[in-house]
Design a protein around this motif. Structure first.
Motif, PDB file in Angstrom:
ATOM      1  N   ASN A  25      10.120 -38.760  -0.582  1.00 35.23           N
ATOM      2  CA  ASN A  25       9.882 -39.873  -1.507  1.00 35.23           C
ATOM      3  C   ASN A  25       8.411 -40.144  -1.742  1.00 35.23           C
ATOM      4  N   ILE A  28       7.161 -38.184  -4.876  1.00 33.25           N
ATOM      5  CA  ILE A  28       7.905 -38.344  -6.126  1.00 33.25           C
ATOM      6  C   ILE A  28       6.966 -38.409  -7.333  1.00 33.25           C
ATOM      7  N   PHE A  51      17.087 -38.487  -9.702  1.00 32.52           N
ATOM      8  CA  PHE A  51      16.687 -39.282  -8.542  1.00 32.52           C
ATOM      9  C   PHE A  51      17.834 -40.183  -8.104  1.00 32.52           C
ATOM     10  N   ILE A  64      16.606 -34.438  -4.451  1.00 28.02           N
ATOM     11  CA  ILE A  64      16.095 -34.412  -5.813  1.00 28.02           C
ATOM     12  C   ILE A  64      15.418 -33.080  -6.126  1.00 28.02           C
TER      13      ILE A  64
END
Length: 175
Positions: A25, A28, A51, A64
């Motif tokens: 994360n 991202i 996501f 993802i």
């Protein structure tokens, strides 16, 4: 699928795996920049959808990258992305842990650990900003995002319920 795409995907995610302090994360924003803005593997809306799917699915939060790899180059792209994100980071973690334990009582180790906490928090907040920018299109969606943030911070409601509620609002045309 273009020739060399799985190799390109592997190299991208292998590099990102080495800076993903705190998990997938935290990178991202960079994944979004690469997959949407530079390489055009997915649109910004598709990125946000992937996501959401990855977060709602059971398993690790790095799903993802597999989904983006799939969109970019099918099965081999998904495999390349997954191995790229997991392989180098796991290898580095193993090697560093072996050394790290030798210095468990030193001051510099404690300082490094304290210093990485705000970096990780900042990277996670940047991820939230990128995802909000990708999905917010009007005052209704701003309201849903704001309500979700408040509910997440102030209550013990499972975020999946909030995601389901937002999905229902979208399904009924409210958003």
């Amino acid at each position: 699928m273009k020739d060399g795409a799985p190799i390109e995907i592997f190299l991208l995610f292998a590099g990102l795996s080495l800076i993903a302090v705190g998990g997938a994360n935290t990178v991202i924003p960079e994944i979004h920049r690469e997959a949407v803005d530079l390489r055009h593997w997915v649109t910004s809306q598709e990125f946000a959808d992937l996501f959401a799917i990855a977060r709602a699915s059971p398993g690790p939060n790095m799903l993802i990258v597999s989904l983006i790899g799939w969109k970019a180059a099918g099965f081999w792209g998904a495999l390349a992305a997954t191995i790229g994100l997991c392989g180098p980071a796991c290898t580095l973690t193993y090697l560093v842990d072996r050394i790290w334990e030798r210095f468990r009582h030193t001051r510099w180790r404690a300082a490094v650990q304290l210093g990485l906490a705000p970096v990780t928090i900042g990277l996670v907040l940047a991820s939230g900003y990128i995802l909000t920018r990708a999905t917010v299109s009007g005052w209704q969606t701003y309201g849903v995002v704001a309500a979700t943030v408040v509910a997440t911070l102030m209550t013990d409601i499972n975020p999946l319920w909030l995601l389901a509620a937002a999905g229902l609002l979208g399904a009924f045309g409210v958003l």
